[in-house]
Design a protein around this motif. Sequence first.
Motif, PDB file in Angstrom:
ATOM      1  N   GLU A   1       3.334  11.632  -8.699  1.00 41.54           N
ATOM      2  CA  GLU A   1       3.042  10.944  -9.957  1.00 41.54           C
ATOM      3  C   GLU A   1       3.243  11.882 -11.135  1.00 41.54           C
ATOM      4  O   GLU A   1       3.137  13.106 -11.014  1.00 41.54           O
TER       5      GLU A   1
ATOM      6  N   ARG B   1       9.815  10.322  -5.141  1.00 43.51           N
ATOM      7  CA  ARG B   1       9.420   9.104  -4.422  1.00 43.51           C
ATOM      8  C   ARG B   1      10.562   8.586  -3.566  1.00 43.51           C
ATOM      9  O   ARG B   1      10.354   8.192  -2.415  1.00 43.51           O
TER      10      ARG B   1
ATOM     11  N   TYR C   1      -6.034   2.012  -6.065  1.00 40.12           N
ATOM     12  CA  TYR C   1      -5.596   0.658  -5.740  1.00 40.12           C
ATOM     13  C   TYR C   1      -6.648  -0.002  -4.871  1.00 40.12           C
ATOM     14  O   TYR C   1      -7.557   0.666  -4.356  1.00 40.12           O
TER      15      TYR C   1
ATOM     16  N   SER D   1       0.837  -1.209   0.000  1.00 43.80           N
ATOM     17  CA  SER D   1       0.000   0.000   0.000  1.00 43.80           C
ATOM     18  C   SER D   1       0.865   1.249   0.000  1.00 43.80           C
ATOM     19  O   SER D   1       0.578   2.223  -0.701  1.00 43.80           O
TER      20      SER D   1
ATOM     21  N   ARG E   1      -6.760   7.044 -10.750  1.00 43.69           N
ATOM     22  CA  ARG E   1      -5.759   6.084 -10.273  1.00 43.69           C
ATOM     23  C   ARG E   1      -6.187   5.538  -8.918  1.00 43.69           C
ATOM     24  O   ARG E   1      -6.239   6.255  -7.941  1.00 43.69           O
TER      25      ARG E   1
ATOM     26  N   GLU F   1       0.611   4.020  -2.763  1.00 49.87           N
ATOM     27  CA  GLU F   1       0.276   5.402  -2.375  1.00 49.87           C
ATOM     28  C   GLU F   1       1.365   6.368  -2.833  1.00 49.87           C
ATOM     29  O   GLU F   1       1.081   7.466  -3.306  1.00 49.87           O
ATOM     30  N   LYS F   2       2.610   5.951  -2.676  1.00 51.09           N
ATOM     31  CA  LYS F   2       3.723   6.802  -3.075  1.00 51.09           C
ATOM     32  C   LYS F   2       3.677   7.085  -4.572  1.00 51.09           C
ATOM     33  O   LYS F   2       4.062   8.161  -5.022  1.00 51.09           O
ATOM     34  N   TYR F   3       3.181   6.121  -5.340  1.00 48.47           N
ATOM     35  CA  TYR F   3       3.030   6.315  -6.784  1.00 48.47           C
ATOM     36  C   TYR F   3       1.787   7.145  -7.118  1.00 48.47           C
ATOM     37  O   TYR F   3       1.505   7.374  -8.293  1.00 48.47           O
ATOM     38  N   GLY F   4       1.034   7.552  -6.112  1.00 45.85           N
ATOM     39  CA  GLY F   4      -0.099   8.440  -6.364  1.00 45.85           C
ATOM     40  C   GLY F   4      -1.459   7.762  -6.455  1.00 45.85           C
ATOM     41  O   GLY F   4      -2.443   8.404  -6.817  1.00 45.85           O
ATOM     42  N   PHE F   5      -1.545   6.479  -6.104  1.00 53.03           N
ATOM     43  CA  PHE F   5      -2.829   5.789  -6.184  1.00 53.03           C
ATOM     44  C   PHE F   5      -3.607   5.945  -4.885  1.00 53.03           C
ATOM     45  O   PHE F   5      -3.022   5.982  -3.804  1.00 53.03           O
ATOM     46  N   ASP F   6      -4.948   6.073  -4.997  1.00 53.41           N
ATOM     47  CA  ASP F   6      -5.817   6.154  -3.823  1.00 53.41           C
ATOM     48  C   ASP F   6      -6.640   4.881  -3.710  1.00 53.41           C
ATOM     49  O   ASP F   6      -6.980   4.264  -4.713  1.00 53.41           O
ATOM     50  N   PHE F   7      -7.000   4.539  -2.484  1.00 59.33           N
ATOM     51  CA  PHE F   7      -7.734   3.291  -2.255  1.00 59.33           C
ATOM     52  C   PHE F   7      -9.191   3.392  -2.687  1.00 59.33           C
ATOM     53  O   PHE F   7      -9.844   4.421  -2.506  1.00 59.33           O
TER      54      PHE F   7
END
Lengths: 497, 497
Positions: free
Chosen positions: B415, B408, A114, A39, A112, A43-49
């Motif tokens: 991102e 990052r 996850y 996770s 984006r 998250e670091k790559y910019g994805f939200d849950f």
Amino acid sequence: MSEQKNRKHNRPIPKAPRGFKDVTTDIYRSRTHIIKNISAVYEKYGFDFLETSAIETVESLGKFLPDTDRPNEGVFAWKDDDETWLALRYDHTAPLARFYAENINSLPNPFRRYSYGPVWRNEKPGPDRFRQFYQMDADTVGSKQIGSDAEMCMMLCDSLGSIGIHYNEYRLRINNRKILSGIVEKAKITDKEHPEEAEDLFFNICRVIDKLDRLGIEAVKKLLGPGREDKSGDFTRGLNLCPSQIDFFSALLTKKDSRTNFFSDLRAVLKGSSKGNEGLDELEKMADIFLAEGYSESVFSFDPTVVRGLGYYTGPVYEVELNRKMIDRRGKEYAIGSIAGGGRYDGLVRRFTGQDVPATGISIGIDRLLAISKIEGKIKQSNRGPIIVTVMDKERYEDYQKIVSMLRKGGLRAEIFLGNPKDLGRQLKYADQRESPFAIIQGSLEAEKGTVQVKDLILGSKFAQKIDTNDEWKEHPSQFEVNLLDLVEVIKSRIEV
Amino acid sequence: MSEQKNRKHNRPIPKAPRGFKDVTTDIYRSRTHIIKNISAVYEKYGFDFLETSAIETVESLGKFLPDTDRPNEGVFAWKDDDETWLALRYDHTAPLARFYAENINSLPNPFRRYSYGPVWRNEKPGPDRFRQFYQMDADTVGSKQIGSDAEMCMMLCDSLGSIGIHYNEYRLRINNRKILSGIVEKAKITDKEHPEEAEDLFFNICRVIDKLDRLGIEAVKKLLGPGREDKSGDFTRGLNLCPSQIDFFSALLTKKDSRTNFFSDLRAVLKGSSKGNEGLDELEKMADIFLAEGYSESVFSFDPTVVRGLGYYTGPVYEVELNRKMIDRRGKEYAIGSIAGGGRYDGLVRRFTGQDVPATGISIGIDRLLAISKIEGKIKQSNRGPIIVTVMDKERYEDYQKIVSMLRKGGLRAEIFLGNPKDLGRQLKYADQRESPFAIIQGSLEAEKGTVQVKDLILGSKFAQKIDTNDEWKEHPSQFEVNLLDLVEVIKSRIEV
């Protein structure tokens, strides 16, 4: 209540259904560790849950599973009161497409997200084949940039790294469905008159090629041709391609040097196929990004036999395989198979909206990672059993309860023994089973003095194992008396030793 | 692939099924916060995590739901290939009973586990009534000590406290099914000749009383008697008790002073009923433990109308209700209802093993807690959007990718903009939607110099809102140029300001 009435004669059998299992504390802690680390990468790559509901309409899920020969199409489905067919999700991607189409006007573009959680497949269960498993996905919807595919591959590497699986332990094998399309085109299989049938045939060829690793080239040739009888005598119908077409595929799929000369070999084969060459261009761009980012060439390889079973992929596809075999409990070697993978699926949202929506994503198989970390001990389990406050005198229950509260308020994990307290031996056995660090004992003598006896169970088991103890331990006997007021401090200092 | 073929004429509607919803990032973060805090309390009390499979056999689940008049009995069920009926779990307790019976010989005794996750009920969906919801349970199996019931109540209070819901905000209402048995016995309803029918009738009476809060005393009297027609014209059959029996119940259920004089009043009513008095003894013991532990008397109250709908309870039962009403989005007051509860269920494991296994447990309704925290803002959401690296020149994709990687690696969430990069405005709008703290811009001029432009979007929006800025902010303009090598440090220092 009818079960209760008949219990003497007709008790239910206490067993999880075929192909389902329970997740115990150890597995849960490892899983939590894996989810937390991956996770953080996502998250670091910019994805939200985002978590979609476990249940979708069958219509909205679509039928993209590898094995759709069975009548129930590989999902657990039933009819709702209003005659709608409902089903448990079989992955996290099909529900994402539904969510995106439903909320298209309010979502950022690209979107984006996850997700992680169980998915369900109505497949034949086996010893290591379950019908509920845990996947952890990330997807970018709304980007046709090949950079978003490259990013997925790099994020996959970083995710595995975050849980201690390093570059030298796996290979990321990459292909492009467009290359497969080009190959099918060049094999002169497609029928320009009936494009829909050609599409079906293409997906069926993909499904057969997907079985190469598991069944081998001879079985695949039979499945491309007249069909195949397996060991159990079951016959699977083939695709009835002609022998020259089958030879064309088989030559491509078994090329020993396909990895090193991937691009030059395939440029030759795909000469004149614009779709095939588009696929190759995309992969070359991905390779450029990997190298610019410093991802070692030994991590990823291009391979025309990578297909990914699911029917919705349209562009780059990839999967992660561990380099070495695993050893099972009986000492037998086995391949753990693909632990993660993904690809581009530009058509999945169009099903709902009628408009092209490019999308790409990855999925990590958490259960397979757990199997690895369990076997290899990659994730250390800490001793985390609670301190057990034993019950010596039932009438003084409130006193014991107060000791437990005191420990908890001091930040320690503790419980009062709640079973039948008739003998101390049983209580200490329970503490052992729970892997408790300490047992607290207070008889009437100690109660009068305001003290307790503390049994250091870890030290005690070391003594029992006759392990040499150094001088430091001699000052710490495994059972000792302590004033109630000092109990929390004394235990804390022992835990820190 | 048939959906794909027909997409132009017959597209699926993108919608979660009736009664299901998706969990978005904000809700997920609040839920994670709640689970983390309550897990810490459960663990401190000595409970270990267990997650049973989502699917059980219908036989093993049993039929203990409040509303079993419907043909599908309130669960989502279907037939497996081998003719076994399977269903999604409707709570975490019935699967625990199956797990315990399946593993009885290898488990510590007592067995203490907690669990959380979705459960599914095939009920009629409504605006605030969903068919999938999230529960967080803890249970002790194998202890008949009333202390284990008292502990559950105290742990419930501590759990609520851990997420900021304090003593003065709720009431824990406690009853005992044995008292209800005693009342039924004294009302001369039970039929000694047909004990099984008497048991069914007892559970049916419990179910009717359970509706008191929602429907009121007049409706309950009708349901105990000849039956009731609701507003929609649907008729529910009654239990056909005689008027004197109904009056007996109604007097008990509407006693205004039942809470303060609970024990003396009920001792009088239950005189001669050994079961009823056993129930009263147990509750008095629980009260002693609460007081010894320092739990305020204003937190818990005893109340003969508390029933809990589920059919498996056999001893103490309790539920938590918030003191005050909630205000919905339209400013309308409404009762949030029971947010947690539990009780003793000594018969649930016996269904499988034929042997008595005492058990007790609690369940917290996470969705209702989320509704409260959402409305009241109890859980603060931090601004956690990623830094957006904009794309000014498609040909320099690898350069932008390198900037993202640098951020990052510096521990920041970032991102590259992956949508169509044709205008900067669209990219900054995307950054706004994602609540990004910064956007990074690098044109060819900056690229030559080895710099980037940083747009501080939080500060920018403050300027846009014409909020007075103090001197400190004047030194931090909302857009500035920075050397690439200093980028991570500069952004980190801004985040800390």
